[in-house]
Structures are given as C-alpha cells and as structure tokens.
Design an enzyme around this catalytic site. Structure first.
Site, PDB file in Angstrom:
ATOM      1  CD1 TRP A 106      -3.880  -5.752  -1.795  1.00  0.00           C
ATOM      2  CD2 TRP A 106      -5.264  -4.572  -3.113  1.00  0.00           C
ATOM      3  NE1 TRP A 106      -4.049  -4.511  -1.240  1.00  0.00           N
ATOM      4  CE2 TRP A 106      -4.892  -3.766  -2.020  1.00  0.00           C
ATOM      5  CE3 TRP A 106      -6.125  -4.057  -4.067  1.00  0.00           C
ATOM      6  CZ2 TRP A 106      -5.349  -2.450  -1.859  1.00  0.00           C
ATOM      7  CZ3 TRP A 106      -6.600  -2.753  -3.913  1.00  0.00           C
ATOM      8  CH2 TRP A 106      -6.210  -1.972  -2.821  1.00  0.00           C
ATOM      9  CG  ASP A 175      -0.537  -6.594  -7.261  1.00  0.00           C
ATOM     10  OD1 ASP A 175       0.372  -5.745  -7.134  1.00  0.00           O
ATOM     11  OD2 ASP A 175      -1.693  -6.444  -6.797  1.00  0.00           O
ATOM     12  CE  LYS A 199       0.121  -0.105  -1.276  1.00  0.00           C
ATOM     13  NZ  LYS A 199      -0.833  -0.692  -2.219  1.00  0.00           N
TER      14      LYS A 199
END
Ligand SMILES: *Cc1c(COP(=O)(O)O)cnc(C)c1O
Length: 364
Positions: A106, A175, A199
């Site tokens: 990511w 993030d 999530k």
C-alpha cells in the site's frame, strides 16, 4: 461456523467482519428508519433524519478517537486508494519533495501516485526483507524541505504494524485503513489520518479523513473541485451525495465501540485475540512460522506459513472445511493470514488457535 448464531469464523482481510449487534440493529431499522416510513437509503441526504446520523457519526468519532478541535473529520468516497492521489494533488508542488516510508504494497502505491505531482522520496524501505518489519523510528532521516511524511500504520498484506510513530517537522500523514480505532492514538502528532472503512469501521464505500485545519490553507487550489479537501471541509462532507448507508453503518459501529468500553478496552481485546494465534505459532516448534519479525507484529493481520508446503495446502483446505473463512494469504505473499479486526470475536480467534494446535498434533 459458530453453531449458536450461524456466523462464519470470518478472518477476511477487507471487507471484513462487522459486529453482529450492528448488523442486527441495522436489520431492525432497515425498512422503517426512525418511524420515517423508509430506509435510511431512501431518504434525502439533506433530511433532518440523515443529518442527525451524519453529525452523530462525526461527533462519536471525535470523542472516541480523541480528535482535537483543530482537525476536520470528513467522510469521502474513492477508498484509501483515492487518498494516495488526493494527498499529493493537494499538498505537493511540482519539484517539491515528500518523504515516504515504504513498509508494504500500500505504501508503494501511495508513492507511485505522488510521483505524478512532485518529487517524493522513499526515505526508508524494508522491501529487501520482504517487508517483514517496520524500520526503527530512530533510523529514519527526514528531508528538511519535505512537504509531508507519509506512513502506513498497519500493513494489511504483510502483517506488520508501527508500534511507535516518528516525530516529524513536516506534517505526518498516515494510512490507517487497517488499524484505525484498534487502539488509542495521539492524533495531535499527525497532520492527516485516513482510512477506508471496510476493515475496522464499517462497510466499503466510505473513507474517513481526519485533517488538521492549517493544512487546508496551504493546499493547492488548481485542482478539480471534488478532489480538493476544502470542498468537503467547507460543506461538512455534503457537497454532493455522500454514501449515506455506509455513513449510517459507520455510526452504528462507533456506537458498538463505545459500548465495548472505548479504545483501551478494544486494544486489550485485540491483544488477547492476537496472542491466542501468535502463541499457537510460537509454541509450534517451527511447524508454523510467522512472517513478521516479533517487534513489528500486527495485532490486526497475522501472517504465517505452514513450514511444509503440501501441508500448508492441506491446512487451508481443512480450515475451510471446518468453517474458517479468509485464511489464504494475499496473492502477492502466499501462505496464511488471519485478520483479527475489532469486530472479530475472541471465540473466533480461540477456535482458530485450537484448530491450528489440533492440526499440528495430527500432522507432526
Ligand atoms: C485496504 C487498504 C487500502 C485500500 O483501500 P481501498 O479502500 O480499497 O482503496 C489501502 N491501504 C491499506 C493499509 C489497506 O489496508
């Protein structure tokens, strides 16, 4: 499968488990929300009923996560992935530096987008180590002229998590898609925090952005309206139609987190859940091996291998047959991964640990 409530042992990485209580509350209110004669999905985003849901979610998030008043809270769309682009688009100028710490797939994607707008620098990476660890905070050297520093607080694919955040002069942007609200965090250390909801916060479709107000004044202005943070801060995330059902669900998840006793309690639960599975790995005499180094282990995504590759296939097949869902590692890493987000119950993690121990006993 939990035989009492017919719920799967869900270890999906995202979208992932939601609290049963939240699903049941949503089911109850689905057809007729608050005596309006319609579902939340069918009403105007300008209606009093929806505005109460929207502002209620913002207020709850501010309280639970202890977000100071000099930060705005936004509910956007486009996932965490659009934030990879919006951050440099808003905060980076051509030729200007931004520091990126690479700790997994990511963060690589975030860096790739920044290259379209300025001169981002990967100031540290653990790629050579197959992203088994987070670099030591004391080893990080930042550029004095960086516009911001970007990190990924939890690496969903590799199963590593920052235990301590760096002190930076430039605004620190994180993030937190896969560990937001899993523990208390000192938000004041950050310029911005963002997270796709799917999530730890709710269903996919909502992205939470927490942004310090002074950053908005310095942001670039020559960018499309919808991609400018100030468009959304100026309009309380209601410039256009927001993902109303997702925001409603997020609010219900926040109520559930409150009912659990807040983030200290949630953190203690997460530690106890992860310990069950890490102990099964650590006490296996090498039958199971963890991917992450011990100092960088994630409490949210537990990545491991079964030492023998044939047995690993059998492990995954037998686990599936026994009702465990989502244990296959990400396609780029292989092996096994158990995602133990906030909503995954302790007894689900206990069932997996027991299954791992029994499987080992049968095959060694
Ligand atoms: C899942 C995830 C993403 C991608 O989120 P989308 O909402 O699908 O764009 C980004 N970063 C991290 C850390 C993630 O876990």
């Amino acid at each position: 499968m939990n035989q009492t409530n017919q719920r799967a042992y869900n270890f999906n990485a995202g979208p992932s488990a939601l609290p049963l209580e939240v699903l049941e509350a949503a089911q109850q209110q689905l057809v007729n929300f608050n005596n309006s004669g319609m579902s939340i999905m069918e009403m105007s985003h300008r209606s009093a009923d929806f505005e109460a849901v929207h502002n209620g979610a913002i207020d709850r998030l501010r309280k639970l996560f202890a977000i100071p008043e000099n930060y705005e809270i936004l509910f956007l769309q486009g996932g965490a992935s659009l934030q990879f682009s919006m951050i440099p688009m808003n905060f980076l100028q051509a030729g200007q530096k931004a520091d990126y710490v690479l700790t997994g797939a990511w963060s690589e994607k975030a860096l790739k987008e920044a290259k379209l707008f300025g001169e981002p620098v990967a100031i540290a990476t653990t790629k050579d180590n197959n992203y088994k660890n987070i670099p030591a905070v004391s080893d990080l050297v930042f550029n004095d002229d960086a516009a911001y520093v970007h990190i990924t607080s939890n690496n969903t694919i590799f199963g590593t998590q920052w235990k301590q955040f760096p002190e930076t002069n430039a605004p620190l942007i994180a993030d937190m898609s896969s560990d937001i609200l899993s523990k208390p965090v000192d938000v004041s250390k950050f310029g911005m925090i963002y997270a796709g909801a799917q999530k730890n916060l709710g269903p996919s479709g909502v992205t939470v952005v927490i942004i310090r107000k002074d950053l908005l004044e310095k942001a670039n202005t020559n960018i499309p309206t919808m991609l400018k943070y100030s468009t959304h801060t100026d309009n309380n995330s209601l410039y256009n139609t927001p993902p109303t059902f997702g925001i409603y669900m997020l609010g219900e998840v926040l109520k559930w987190v409150e009912a659990q006793g807040g983030l200290e309690k949630i953190e203690a639960n997460n530690e106890a859940k992860a310990k069950l599975i890490y102990d099964a790995i650590d006490h296996s005499n090498g039958f199971y091996t963890g991917h992450a180094t011990e100092d960088s282990r994630s409490l949210m995504n537990i990545t491991f291998r079964v030492a023998d590759e044939e047995l690993e296939k059998q492990f995954l097949a037998e686990a599936k047959a026994a009702g465990f869902v989502g244990l296959n590692g990400h396609r780029s890493v292989g092996g096994c991964r158990a995602s133990t987000y906030n909503a995954v119950p302790y007894e689900t993690c206990k069932a997996l640990a027991d299954f791992m121990i029994a499987f080992q006993a049968k095959h060694s």
